[in-house]
Scaffold this motif. Sequence first.
Motif, PDB file in Angstrom:
ATOM      1  N   VAL A  78      50.961  30.430  45.091  1.00  0.00           N
ATOM      2  CA  VAL A  78      51.716  29.214  45.434  1.00  0.00           C
ATOM      3  C   VAL A  78      51.808  29.072  46.949  1.00  0.00           C
ATOM      4  CG1 VAL A  78      53.916  28.009  45.179  1.00  0.00           C
ATOM      5  CG2 VAL A  78      53.007  29.368  43.279  1.00  0.00           C
ATOM      6  N   VAL A  79      52.072  30.181  47.633  1.00  0.00           N
ATOM      7  CA  VAL A  79      52.103  30.148  49.104  1.00  0.00           C
ATOM      8  C   VAL A  79      50.728  29.790  49.646  1.00  0.00           C
ATOM      9  CG1 VAL A  79      52.423  31.551  51.175  1.00  0.00           C
ATOM     10  CG2 VAL A  79      54.009  31.784  49.258  1.00  0.00           C
ATOM     11  N   GLY A  80      49.684  30.378  49.052  1.00  0.00           N
ATOM     12  CA  GLY A  80      48.326  30.062  49.487  1.00  0.00           C
ATOM     13  C   GLY A  80      47.969  28.607  49.296  1.00  0.00           C
ATOM     14  N   ALA A  81      48.442  27.998  48.189  1.00  0.00           N
ATOM     15  CA  ALA A  81      48.175  26.577  47.955  1.00  0.00           C
ATOM     16  C   ALA A  81      48.865  25.712  49.003  1.00  0.00           C
ATOM     17  CB  ALA A  81      48.636  26.192  46.550  1.00  0.00           C
ATOM     18  N   ARG A  82      50.055  26.103  49.410  1.00  0.00           N
ATOM     19  CA  ARG A  82      50.773  25.343  50.437  1.00  0.00           C
ATOM     20  C   ARG A  82      50.088  25.455  51.795  1.00  0.00           C
ATOM     21  NH1 ARG A  82      53.934  21.438  49.071  1.00  0.00           N
ATOM     22  NH2 ARG A  82      55.128  21.697  50.991  1.00  0.00           N
ATOM     23  N   ARG A  83      49.546  26.642  52.080  1.00  0.00           N
ATOM     24  CA  ARG A  83      48.932  26.876  53.392  1.00  0.00           C
ATOM     25  C   ARG A  83      47.436  26.564  53.412  1.00  0.00           C
ATOM     26  NH1 ARG A  83      51.403  32.802  55.129  1.00  0.00           N
ATOM     27  NH2 ARG A  83      53.603  32.180  55.289  1.00  0.00           N
ATOM     28  N   GLY A  84      46.849  26.361  52.237  1.00  0.00           N
ATOM     29  CA  GLY A  84      45.405  26.166  52.171  1.00  0.00           C
ATOM     30  C   GLY A  84      44.632  27.444  52.408  1.00  0.00           C
ATOM     31  N   ASP A  85      45.240  28.587  52.098  1.00  0.00           N
ATOM     32  CA  ASP A  85      44.628  29.901  52.317  1.00  0.00           C
ATOM     33  C   ASP A  85      43.933  30.344  51.029  1.00  0.00           C
ATOM     34  OD1 ASP A  85      44.097  32.658  52.599  1.00  0.00           O
ATOM     35  OD2 ASP A  85      45.740  32.882  54.038  1.00  0.00           O
ATOM     36  N   MET A  86      42.610  30.359  51.017  1.00  0.00           N
ATOM     37  CA  MET A  86      41.848  30.676  49.812  1.00  0.00           C
ATOM     38  C   MET A  86      42.070  32.125  49.371  1.00  0.00           C
ATOM     39  SD  MET A  86      40.339  28.087  48.548  1.00  0.00           S
ATOM     40  CE  MET A  86      39.304  29.001  47.411  1.00  0.00           C
ATOM     41  N   ARG A  87      42.238  33.035  50.299  1.00  0.00           N
ATOM     42  CA  ARG A  87      42.420  34.434  49.921  1.00  0.00           C
ATOM     43  C   ARG A  87      43.718  34.632  49.145  1.00  0.00           C
ATOM     44  NH1 ARG A  87      41.873  37.672  55.392  1.00  0.00           N
ATOM     45  NH2 ARG A  87      43.207  35.918  56.010  1.00  0.00           N
ATOM     46  N   LEU A  88      44.775  33.990  49.596  1.00  0.00           N
ATOM     47  CA  LEU A  88      46.043  34.078  48.867  1.00  0.00           C
ATOM     48  C   LEU A  88      45.941  33.396  47.503  1.00  0.00           C
ATOM     49  CD1 LEU A  88      48.718  33.454  51.668  1.00  0.00           C
ATOM     50  CD2 LEU A  88      48.062  35.621  50.601  1.00  0.00           C
ATOM     51  N   MET A  89      45.240  32.262  47.442  1.00  0.00           N
ATOM     52  CA  MET A  89      45.089  31.570  46.157  1.00  0.00           C
ATOM     53  C   MET A  89      44.304  32.411  45.162  1.00  0.00           C
ATOM     54  SD  MET A  89      44.636  27.489  46.958  1.00  0.00           S
ATOM     55  CE  MET A  89      43.614  27.539  48.430  1.00  0.00           C
ATOM     56  N   GLU A  90      43.265  33.105  45.641  1.00  0.00           N
ATOM     57  CA  GLU A  90      42.459  33.941  44.755  1.00  0.00           C
ATOM     58  C   GLU A  90      43.216  35.169  44.278  1.00  0.00           C
ATOM     59  OE1 GLU A  90      39.527  33.671  43.247  1.00  0.00           O
ATOM     60  OE2 GLU A  90      39.591  31.601  43.949  1.00  0.00           O
ATOM     61  N   ALA A  91      44.281  35.532  44.971  1.00  0.00           N
ATOM     62  CA  ALA A  91      45.083  36.678  44.526  1.00  0.00           C
ATOM     63  C   ALA A  91      45.668  36.427  43.138  1.00  0.00           C
ATOM     64  CB  ALA A  91      46.200  36.961  45.527  1.00  0.00           C
ATOM     65  N   GLY A  92      45.907  35.164  42.815  1.00  0.00           N
ATOM     66  CA  GLY A  92      46.434  34.828  41.495  1.00  0.00           C
ATOM     67  C   GLY A  92      45.485  35.222  40.383  1.00  0.00           C
ATOM     68  N   SER A  93      44.190  35.069  40.605  1.00  0.00           N
ATOM     69  CA  SER A  93      43.198  35.428  39.582  1.00  0.00           C
ATOM     70  C   SER A  93      43.180  36.933  39.349  1.00  0.00           C
ATOM     71  CB  SER A  93      41.812  34.949  40.018  1.00  0.00           C
ATOM     72  OG  SER A  93      41.798  33.546  40.225  1.00  0.00           O
ATOM     73  N   THR A  94      43.173  37.697  40.433  1.00  0.00           N
ATOM     74  CA  THR A  94      43.119  39.154  40.313  1.00  0.00           C
ATOM     75  C   THR A  94      44.359  39.703  39.629  1.00  0.00           C
ATOM     76  OG1 THR A  94      41.875  39.216  42.387  1.00  0.00           O
ATOM     77  CG2 THR A  94      42.810  41.292  41.598  1.00  0.00           C
ATOM     78  N   THR A  95      45.517  39.214  40.025  1.00  0.00           N
ATOM     79  CA  THR A  95      46.766  39.721  39.451  1.00  0.00           C
ATOM     80  C   THR A  95      46.922  39.301  37.995  1.00  0.00           C
ATOM     81  OG1 THR A  95      47.885  37.811  40.468  1.00  0.00           O
ATOM     82  CG2 THR A  95      48.013  39.915  41.627  1.00  0.00           C
ATOM     83  N   ALA A  96      46.411  38.114  37.637  1.00  0.00           N
ATOM     84  CA  ALA A  96      46.491  37.673  36.237  1.00  0.00           C
ATOM     85  C   ALA A  96      45.707  38.608  35.321  1.00  0.00           C
ATOM     86  CB  ALA A  96      45.972  36.241  36.102  1.00  0.00           C
ATOM     87  N   VAL A  97      44.498  38.967  35.755  1.00  0.00           N
ATOM     88  CA  VAL A  97      43.673  39.897  34.963  1.00  0.00           C
ATOM     89  C   VAL A  97      44.333  41.275  34.910  1.00  0.00           C
ATOM     90  CG1 VAL A  97      41.434  41.036  34.804  1.00  0.00           C
ATOM     91  CG2 VAL A  97      41.555  38.628  35.482  1.00  0.00           C
ATOM     92  N   GLY A  98      44.875  41.719  36.021  1.00  0.00           N
ATOM     93  CA  GLY A  98      45.542  43.015  36.058  1.00  0.00           C
ATOM     94  C   GLY A  98      46.769  43.058  35.159  1.00  0.00           C
ATOM     95  N   THR A  99      47.545  41.979  35.156  1.00  0.00           N
ATOM     96  CA  THR A  99      48.727  41.906  34.294  1.00  0.00           C
ATOM     97  C   THR A  99      48.342  41.983  32.826  1.00  0.00           C
ATOM     98  OG1 THR A  99      49.894  40.568  35.943  1.00  0.00           O
ATOM     99  CG2 THR A  99      50.755  40.530  33.701  1.00  0.00           C
ATOM    100  N   LEU A 100      47.280  41.262  32.456  1.00  0.00           N
ATOM    101  CA  LEU A 100      46.811  41.312  31.071  1.00  0.00           C
ATOM    102  C   LEU A 100      46.389  42.731  30.689  1.00  0.00           C
ATOM    103  CD1 LEU A 100      45.976  39.971  28.403  1.00  0.00           C
ATOM    104  CD2 LEU A 100      43.747  39.477  29.462  1.00  0.00           C
ATOM    105  N   ALA A 101      45.686  43.417  31.562  1.00  0.00           N
ATOM    106  CA  ALA A 101      45.238  44.779  31.267  1.00  0.00           C
ATOM    107  C   ALA A 101      46.424  45.713  31.059  1.00  0.00           C
ATOM    108  CB  ALA A 101      44.346  45.283  32.396  1.00  0.00           C
ATOM    109  N   LEU A 102      47.427  45.597  31.914  1.00  0.00           N
ATOM    110  CA  LEU A 102      48.596  46.466  31.794  1.00  0.00           C
ATOM    111  C   LEU A 102      49.402  46.165  30.537  1.00  0.00           C
ATOM    112  CD1 LEU A 102      49.691  46.459  35.538  1.00  0.00           C
ATOM    113  CD2 LEU A 102      48.916  48.467  34.243  1.00  0.00           C
ATOM    114  N   LEU A 103      49.559  44.886  30.222  1.00  0.00           N
ATOM    115  CA  LEU A 103      50.301  44.519  29.008  1.00  0.00           C
ATOM    116  C   LEU A 103      49.537  44.936  27.753  1.00  0.00           C
ATOM    117  CD1 LEU A 103      51.755  41.027  29.990  1.00  0.00           C
ATOM    118  CD2 LEU A 103      53.010  43.162  29.639  1.00  0.00           C
ATOM    119  N   SER A 104      48.211  44.858  27.806  1.00  0.00           N
ATOM    120  CA  SER A 104      47.406  45.324  26.672  1.00  0.00           C
ATOM    121  C   SER A 104      47.598  46.818  26.456  1.00  0.00           C
ATOM    122  CB  SER A 104      45.923  45.010  26.914  1.00  0.00           C
ATOM    123  OG  SER A 104      45.705  43.617  27.042  1.00  0.00           O
TER     124      SER A 104
END
Length: 662
Positions: free
Chosen positions: A25-51
């Motif tokens: 969300v912060v990355g979307a406000r700032r236009g920072d692609m690296r911060l925005m892509e962090a959402g993808s990595t953490t989403a996959v990681g969260t799924l793995a841990l919950l599994s």
Amino acid sequence: MTVELGHFALILAFCLSLVQSTLPVVGARRGDMRLMEAGSTTAVGTLALLSLSFAVLAAAYVASDFSVLNVVQNSHSAKPLLYRITGVWGNHEGSMLLWVLILSLFSTLVVFFGRDLPPSLRANVLGVQAWITSAFLAFILFTSNPFERIVPAPIEGQDLNPILQDIGLAIHPPLLYLGYVGFSISFSFAVAALIDGRIDAAWARWVRPWTLAAWVFLTAGISMGSYWAYYELGWGGWWFWDPVENASFMPWLSGTALLHSALVMEKRAALKIWTVLLAILTFSLSLLGTFLVRSGVLTSVHSFAVDPERGVFILAILCVFVGGSLALFAWRSSELEPGGLFAPISREGALVLNNLFLTTATATILIGTLYPLVLETITGTKISVGPPFFNMTFGPLMVPLLLAVPFGPLLAWKRGDLAAAAQRLYFAAGLAMAAGLVALALVEGVRVLAAFGFGVAVWLMAGSLVDLLGRANFAKAGFATGLRRLKGLPRSAFGTALAHFGLGVTVLGIVAVSALETETVTVMEPGQVVEAGGYGLRFEGVAPREGPNYTEEAGGFVVLKDGAERGRIESARRFYPARQMPTTEAGIHTELFTQVYVSLGDPLSNGGQTVVRIWTKPLVTLIWYGTVFMAFGGIVSLADRRLRIGAPSRRATRAVPLEGAA
């Protein structure tokens, strides 16, 4: 140690979801692609841990690890393996873990199937999903820890609720959660678009597949739950307007309205306010259902928990997400342009009419469900709102909607011709009238209202095919050309026809069983034959048996028709010693779409005689076959190429930014 690993994975998933809820969300406000892509990595990681966490809990159930409190309270070493596995989500704590696991799964699906989304929208969607995930993970960790140990560990568990020891538990809750949680994606898209400040036809194209998938799962889940209650509870009914049944039905109604509204927005860039509001309300109703089931404010066979602390926590989550999203909507809605104009008689107008009826019906169910709770809170008076209220309010709202359904696909966009659409429906209307008259004249027990219901069902089924047959135009083009035209139609056209046809099939089943069902309560002894609804039932006596974790008295019956044997039925009274709880196992004999349903009562003191309840239910299975058609129609629509290739680039469409948007 293994159980602690599951708990630790749950804590790590909570930490990752907090990261996912902020960085994108912060990355979307700032236009920072690296911060925005962090959402993808953490989403996959969260799924793995919950599994991992879910797998650890499942392993504890399979191994009957009675050092875990949750396993002690809901399992038993003598329970069959299937029910040890399904028991993982047959309780409050385990079902909440499944809930967040599915929520994380949908977030990960956005990562892999949302690559064509604008980066800022995708980041905001993942962020909103993580807000929901974080809230419910906090709820699990602080109030509903499924890995809590018990010292000293007992030798044996308390067993699972006997009603839940059924194959239905393996199917119904996962499907229902996939529907409930699936609507979170529509919610996240709506909130993300309001944050992002851009809502257009491309946005509707992105939202519609997720909404359709959730609707398919929820349709299947409600249908499976209805049939499970029908055969498991032994009371012979398929819908009781139970408050928790209503809690699943309300998001289905509003989700149906959302599907139609998103279609108008995609095609005509209209109904933007409707679509965004429905996306918020549909998931809000899903959250309301979660609150009702787990807060203890309702007494129901569906309820999981009675702990007020948990209820307050979920109520806080409900207030934050529903209140916050509606406040954001109120702030942004005045800046939304109305979009394309259309005449009242048009396909858009028909879909607006559909939405009005569906949302009004949802509101009546909501009032009937919550009114007793509000009244008890304010005055202390306890009342119940039962089937008579819902039948009197919901039924009349549905009749005009059902009559209007076949007209929708036949009307043109922007400005339609009602008379021309009516002419194309002459044959369907004739079939409907004939069906009603035949039922009234030839079927014993059918009255005028039931005959009208049969006519409406045939009207829906025949009317659903008119659009397809009209596009093929077999009469003028010939059979071969007509088939080629049908083959060339978009799959969404077939999906719509299948869903509307399925609605007609379900209505036919409801009308038939409501008008023609017979019930016989009698006392039988071995060898006796009883006539019920055109069938004969010969009682063969009761025999004791032992199951893996229960004892039962099983009664055998032979089904007769015109003196010939048509099948056998076995009904039983079971007793589960660990739970000290009896159940009734209904016996069902199916002939085509009709069922003979037998429930065994208590034995009488004067030896050999048993109370037996017998129902004959004409065409009852059509209720569930119709929902299969509806769900399959949704799947066919999902296979439409226009949905598979995704939405066009926003550079190629005219986006409508909200005033003041970043």
